[in-house]
Design a protein around this motif. Structure first.
Motif, mmCIF file in Angstrom:
data_model
loop_
_atom_site.group_PDB
_atom_site.id
_atom_site.type_symbol
_atom_site.label_atom_id
_atom_site.label_comp_id
_atom_site.label_asym_id
_atom_site.label_seq_id
_atom_site.Cartn_x
_atom_site.Cartn_y
_atom_site.Cartn_z
ATOM 1 N N ASN A 123 -0.803 7.048 -7.614
ATOM 2 C CA ASN A 123 -1.219 6.704 -6.254
ATOM 3 C C ASN A 123 -0.409 7.579 -5.313
ATOM 4 O OD1 ASN A 123 -1.216 5.264 -3.594
ATOM 5 N ND2 ASN A 123 -2.460 3.807 -4.750
ATOM 6 N N THR A 124 -1.080 8.236 -4.370
ATOM 7 C CA THR A 124 -0.342 9.184 -3.520
ATOM 8 C C THR A 124 0.388 8.505 -2.369
ATOM 9 O OG1 THR A 124 -2.212 9.624 -2.054
ATOM 10 C CG2 THR A 124 -2.003 11.024 -4.017
ATOM 11 N N PHE A 125 0.089 7.235 -2.118
ATOM 12 C CA PHE A 125 0.719 6.570 -0.968
ATOM 13 C C PHE A 125 2.097 6.013 -1.329
ATOM 14 C CE2 PHE A 125 1.464 3.255 2.176
ATOM 15 C CZ PHE A 125 1.110 3.915 3.340
ATOM 16 N N PHE A 126 2.196 5.476 -2.546
ATOM 17 C CA PHE A 126 3.454 4.849 -2.956
ATOM 18 C C PHE A 126 4.199 5.797 -3.890
ATOM 19 C CE2 PHE A 126 0.573 1.395 -1.918
ATOM 20 C CZ PHE A 126 1.330 0.700 -0.999
ATOM 21 N N THR A 127 5.269 6.370 -3.387
ATOM 22 C CA THR A 127 5.985 7.358 -4.185
ATOM 23 C C THR A 127 7.255 6.777 -4.814
ATOM 24 O OG1 THR A 127 7.015 8.096 -2.146
ATOM 25 C CG2 THR A 127 5.127 9.370 -2.935
ATOM 26 N N LYS A 128 7.675 5.600 -4.324
ATOM 27 C CA LYS A 128 8.868 4.979 -4.925
ATOM 28 C C LYS A 128 8.429 3.764 -5.734
ATOM 29 C CE LYS A 128 11.835 6.246 -1.072
ATOM 30 N NZ LYS A 128 11.746 5.864 0.338
ATOM 31 N N PRO A 129 8.891 3.650 -6.973
ATOM 32 C CA PRO A 129 8.450 2.537 -7.823
ATOM 33 C C PRO A 129 8.639 1.169 -7.178
ATOM 34 C CG PRO A 129 9.621 4.146 -9.140
ATOM 35 C CD PRO A 129 9.744 4.599 -7.718
ATOM 36 N N GLU A 130 9.701 1.003 -6.417
ATOM 37 C CA GLU A 130 9.959 -0.316 -5.832
ATOM 38 C C GLU A 130 8.972 -0.685 -4.718
ATOM 39 O OE1 GLU A 130 11.956 2.238 -5.819
ATOM 40 O OE2 GLU A 130 12.898 2.595 -3.883
ATOM 41 N N GLU A 131 8.238 0.313 -4.228
ATOM 42 C CA GLU A 131 7.252 0.025 -3.165
ATOM 43 C C GLU A 131 5.909 -0.435 -3.725
ATOM 44 O OE1 GLU A 131 7.079 3.785 -1.234
ATOM 45 O OE2 GLU A 131 8.674 3.281 0.191
ATOM 46 N N ARG A 132 5.717 -0.172 -5.018
ATOM 47 C CA ARG A 132 4.420 -0.510 -5.609
ATOM 48 C C ARG A 132 4.188 -2.025 -5.584
ATOM 49 N NH1 ARG A 132 5.366 2.677 -11.294
ATOM 50 N NH2 ARG A 132 5.667 4.774 -10.441
ATOM 51 N N PHE A 133 2.947 -2.404 -5.365
ATOM 52 C CA PHE A 133 2.526 -3.805 -5.459
ATOM 53 C C PHE A 133 3.410 -4.740 -4.645
ATOM 54 C CE2 PHE A 133 1.060 -1.529 -9.220
ATOM 55 C CZ PHE A 133 -0.297 -1.705 -9.036
ATOM 56 N N THR A 134 3.576 -4.352 -3.390
ATOM 57 C CA THR A 134 4.279 -5.228 -2.452
ATOM 58 C C THR A 134 3.338 -5.721 -1.365
ATOM 59 O OG1 THR A 134 4.962 -3.226 -1.268
ATOM 60 C CG2 THR A 134 6.568 -4.203 -2.788
ATOM 61 N N ASN A 135 2.152 -5.135 -1.271
ATOM 62 C CA ASN A 135 1.194 -5.522 -0.228
ATOM 63 C C ASN A 135 -0.200 -5.671 -0.852
ATOM 64 O OD1 ASN A 135 -0.580 -5.682 1.888
ATOM 65 N ND2 ASN A 135 -0.075 -3.682 2.780
ATOM 66 N N PRO A 136 -0.756 -6.886 -0.884
ATOM 67 C CA PRO A 136 -2.060 -7.087 -1.534
ATOM 68 C C PRO A 136 -3.193 -6.289 -0.878
ATOM 69 C CG PRO A 136 -1.057 -9.201 -0.901
ATOM 70 C CD PRO A 136 -0.199 -8.131 -0.328
ATOM 71 N N ASP A 137 -2.949 -5.857 0.369
ATOM 72 C CA ASP A 137 -3.996 -5.112 1.058
ATOM 73 C C ASP A 137 -3.839 -3.603 0.905
ATOM 74 O OD1 ASP A 137 -6.296 -5.891 2.189
ATOM 75 O OD2 ASP A 137 -5.449 -6.462 4.130
ATOM 76 N N ALA A 138 -2.965 -3.170 0.018
ATOM 77 C CA ALA A 138 -2.682 -1.741 -0.091
ATOM 78 C C ALA A 138 -3.622 -1.002 -1.043
ATOM 79 C CB ALA A 138 -1.231 -1.518 -0.517
ATOM 80 N N HIS A 139 -4.607 -1.702 -1.577
ATOM 81 C CA HIS A 139 -5.686 -1.048 -2.329
ATOM 82 C C HIS A 139 -5.229 -0.316 -3.588
ATOM 83 C CE1 HIS A 139 -7.624 -1.709 1.545
ATOM 84 N NE2 HIS A 139 -8.767 -1.280 1.099
ATOM 85 N N GLU A 140 -4.094 -0.701 -4.169
ATOM 86 C CA GLU A 140 -3.643 0.065 -5.346
ATOM 87 C C GLU A 140 -4.578 -0.107 -6.539
ATOM 88 O OE1 GLU A 140 0.147 -1.691 -4.288
ATOM 89 O OE2 GLU A 140 1.098 -0.098 -5.453
ATOM 90 N N MET A 141 -4.987 -1.356 -6.805
ATOM 91 C CA MET A 141 -5.906 -1.566 -7.930
ATOM 92 C C MET A 141 -7.318 -1.064 -7.595
ATOM 93 S SD MET A 141 -4.980 -5.154 -9.767
ATOM 94 C CE MET A 141 -3.540 -5.344 -10.826
ATOM 95 N N TYR A 142 -7.659 -1.120 -6.322
ATOM 96 C CA TYR A 142 -8.955 -0.572 -5.877
ATOM 97 C C TYR A 142 -9.015 0.923 -6.201
ATOM 98 C CZ TYR A 142 -12.274 1.263 -2.375
ATOM 99 O OH TYR A 142 -13.280 1.934 -1.725
ATOM 100 N N CYS A 143 -7.972 1.650 -5.803
ATOM 101 C CA CYS A 143 -7.939 3.090 -6.103
ATOM 102 C C CYS A 143 -7.937 3.315 -7.618
ATOM 103 C CB CYS A 143 -6.710 3.739 -5.474
ATOM 104 S SG CYS A 143 -6.789 3.843 -3.673
ATOM 105 N N ALA A 144 -7.163 2.489 -8.331
ATOM 106 C CA ALA A 144 -7.108 2.632 -9.788
ATOM 107 C C ALA A 144 -8.507 2.441 -10.387
ATOM 108 C CB ALA A 144 -6.135 1.611 -10.368
#
Ligand SMILES: [Zn+2]
Length: 627
Positions: A123-144
């Motif tokens: 994911n190009t938005f979250f570059t630090k592991p600790e930032e991942r999956f901290t916001n349900p609206d951040a579309h990480e699984m959507y992009c995945a």
């Protein structure tokens, strides 16, 4: 045989039908859809890629690998736009090689693959592991999910598993962190991954992806902790929901995931939920154009009968999602009701989203306009263009399916389908028609030897009747609109089926709770919804000041169908008598009896999907009725 399925239901427990692969179906140059597919391949897809480069969408990946020093650009979910584009590119290359698209796709693949983290996350938005999956609206699984679908398409259409292998690593990362038996729980605020994981299961035969999809679906809206800005405070889990409510695309993608899980598991709770939600949508919350979404706020589906025209949101992606959902339900049930709504959205609310020059788009598709709504080449949230492109690229796959007993024809257009029967024998079926502008469809069977199978023809619900002839002999007196008509016989080479669907101009009334449409009618002919645009009606002061007389059978008989070639391909306008109101200057005025002054005039109506292609224009679909 090609495996270029849109969805692969070959092993699905509850699915009655298997779609024909995209590569097996081709449209003839003179067909309705050939122009769209050609425009998609030669204009839309390459131009969008150029815009991705211009807007820095691929640079976001180059930035991660150090290939480019730049700021990240675009909204946080913009990775998904390039993934949808990759899916479109793969399907576009199934029937015709195109060196430009192949080169662009290769660029995308070689830029994206090295950007994947060692642990599989991408994911190009979250570059630090600790930032991942901290916001349900951040579309990480959507992009995945969109990444998985691009990967599957590239594997199925081009036999290239490089992206698929990367997608599996990413899916495994997600499964190992959030899978059914893990401590951490996550459900993305934008559903999508549910259907992607089912398709990944279908591709890999690894059941953990199916279980993971079900697990995520069960988390959606499961409790108050899941709230996002878009969930409209809904805290009802999927299997208990009775209505589609909130963000239209998210809800419909969730429903698509539900249907995919229904197809694989035959779970009655999921099946009942899908049917409840579908009934709620088509009986109370969908536009006549097959568009979905009544509110700008949260891009949301509204309450029952909340269907404003000027302020209709009807995101192009939502109409596409409705096509996807009905396609899934059709393959599970073989029920023509789903094909009816698939067709309604496709010919109206979906293709209204792309201009006739194939490079301008609508994100929002209102059903009336004061002339202020125009298409654009680019949106920062550019979900709709890439979604349209993948739908048009895979469109041949929407036309036919097979089951153990034969062939199912869902949609009509001139072209050829290569079909493999259950016994392994192959034949071709050709269609010749001017559909959707004419209801005569001539089908010819080409086979090396006689074959016995069912030919199931969809009789659309908009047809009041139909006429079917085989080699000139009438059959099918029992054919019912809104159902499939099954012809079982031994077919020999050259057998010819003529299906005639009468297409008179029809006037459609709306439920009286839809206040915008009270005492108004819309015009339809065949599957097409018509509208009035001021560019064709210079005799009128405004298209919003025109009504028609409450005598629709006479009006229909007086209407003249005018073939036109204004838009590079032949289309039809309808000329019909009408009345122009003589409006008052005052916004409000006292009255003792409401009288509307009017004078006879004529209107020209065109198919809704064509509107807004000739500059700024007022438009309306629903016309007031004069007693
Ligand atoms: Zn969109």
């Amino acid at each position: 045989m090609s495996k270029s399925y849109i969805i692969d239901t070959t092993k699905s427990a509850a699915a009655k039908l298997v779609p024909l692969p995209v590569a097996n179906v081709s449209f003839a140059p003179e067909s309705f859809w050939a122009g769209y597919r050609e425009g998609n391949r030669t204009i839309s897809i390459p131009k969008l890629f150029e815009l991705f480069e211009e807007k820095g969408i691929l640079d976001n990946f180059r930035r991660l690998t150090g290939q480019k020093k730049c700021e990240r650009r675009g909204p946080l979910f913009t990775d998904s736009d390039i993934y949808k584009w990759m899916e479109a590119a793969a399907f576009a290359l199934t029937d015709q090689d195109d060196p430009d698209i192949r080169r662009q796709l290769e660029t995308a693949i070689t830029v994206i693959l090295p950007a994947q983290c060692d642990d599989g996350y991408l994911n190009t938005f979250f570059t630090k592991p600790e930032e991942r999956f901290t916001n349900p609206d951040a579309h990480e699984m959507y992009c995945a999910g969109h990444y998985f679908q691009a990967a599957i398409a590239i594997d199925r259409c081009l036999g290239d598993d490089r992206v698929l292998n990367s997608a599996i690593r990413f899916a495994d990362y997600l499964y190992n962190r959030f899978g059914p038996d893990k401590k951490e729980v996550w459900a993305c605020g934008h559903p999508e991954i549910e259907m992607a994981l089912v398709e990944l299961y279908r591709t890999t035969d690894d059941k953990k992806y199916l279980d993971f999809s079900r697990h995520i679906l069960d988390q959606l809206n499961a409790d108050a902790s899941w709230k996002t800005a878009w969930s409209e405070d809904c805290t009802v889990k999927f299997t208990e929901r009775t209505e589609l409510w909130g963000h239209a695309v998210r809800n419909l993608y969730m429903a698509c995931g539900g249907s995919d899980l229904w197809a694989e598991t035959d779970d009655p709770q999921i099946a009942q939920a899908v049917n409840r939600l579908w009934q709620n949508l088509v009986n109370r919350r969908i536009y006549i154009t097959g568009g979905v979404g009544s509110r700008y706020r949260h891009e949301a589906i509204g309450l029952d009968y909340e269907l404003p025209n000027l302020l209709a949101y009807t995101e192009t992606c939502a109409a596409i999602a409705n096509v996807m959902w009905n396609y899934r339900n059709l393959h599970i049930t073989a029920d023509a009701r789903f094909a009816d709504w698939l067709e309604r959205s496709l010919y109206n609310g979906v293709i209204s989203g792309i201009s006739l020059d194939y490079q301008h788009y609508f994100y929002v598709n209102p059903l009336a306009s004061f002339g202020d709504h125009q298409r654009q080449k680019w949106f920062d949230t550019t979900c709709c263009p890439s979604n349209l492109q993948r739908l048009l690229a895979m469109l041949p796959g929407y036309f036919y399916s097979t089951d153990n007993e034969g062939v199912w024809v869902h949609l009509y257009d001139t072209g050829t389908a290569g079909i493999t029967l259950k016994n392994g024998d192959q034949l071709t079926l050709t269609q010749q028609t001017k559909y959707p502008y004419d209801g005569l469809i001539v089908m010819t069977i080409n086979t090396d030897k006689p074959e016995t199978f069912n030919l199931n023809l969809r009789i659309p619900s908009w047809a009041d009747s139909c006429d079917i002839k085989i080699n000139g002999q009438a059959v099918g007196n029992s054919a019912t609109p809104g159902q499939y008509f099954s012809i079982n016989r031994t077919w020999t080479n050259g057998d010819r089926v003529e299906l005639t669907l009468p297409m008179p101009l029809k006037f459609i009334a709306c439920h009286s709770h839809v206040t915008d449409n009270f005492h108004r009618v819309a015009m339809m002919r065949g599957p097409l919804v018509y509208c009035i645009e001021d560019v064709d009606n210079k005799n009128l002061k405004s298209v919003h000041e025109v009504g028609i007389k409450n005598d629709f059978s006479i009006l229909a008989s007086q209407a003249v169908i005018i073939p036109t070639a204004k838009f590079d391909f032949t289309t039809l306008a309808v000329k019909s008598p009408a009345f122009e109101f003589q409006s008052e200057d005052a916004l409000y005025r006292p009255v003792t009896k409401l009288e509307v002054k009017h004078r006879p005039t004529q209107i020209i109506a065109i198919p809704y999907y064509i509107w807004a292609n000739r500059g700024r224009s007022e438009m309306t679909i629903w016309l007031p009725v004069i007693e």
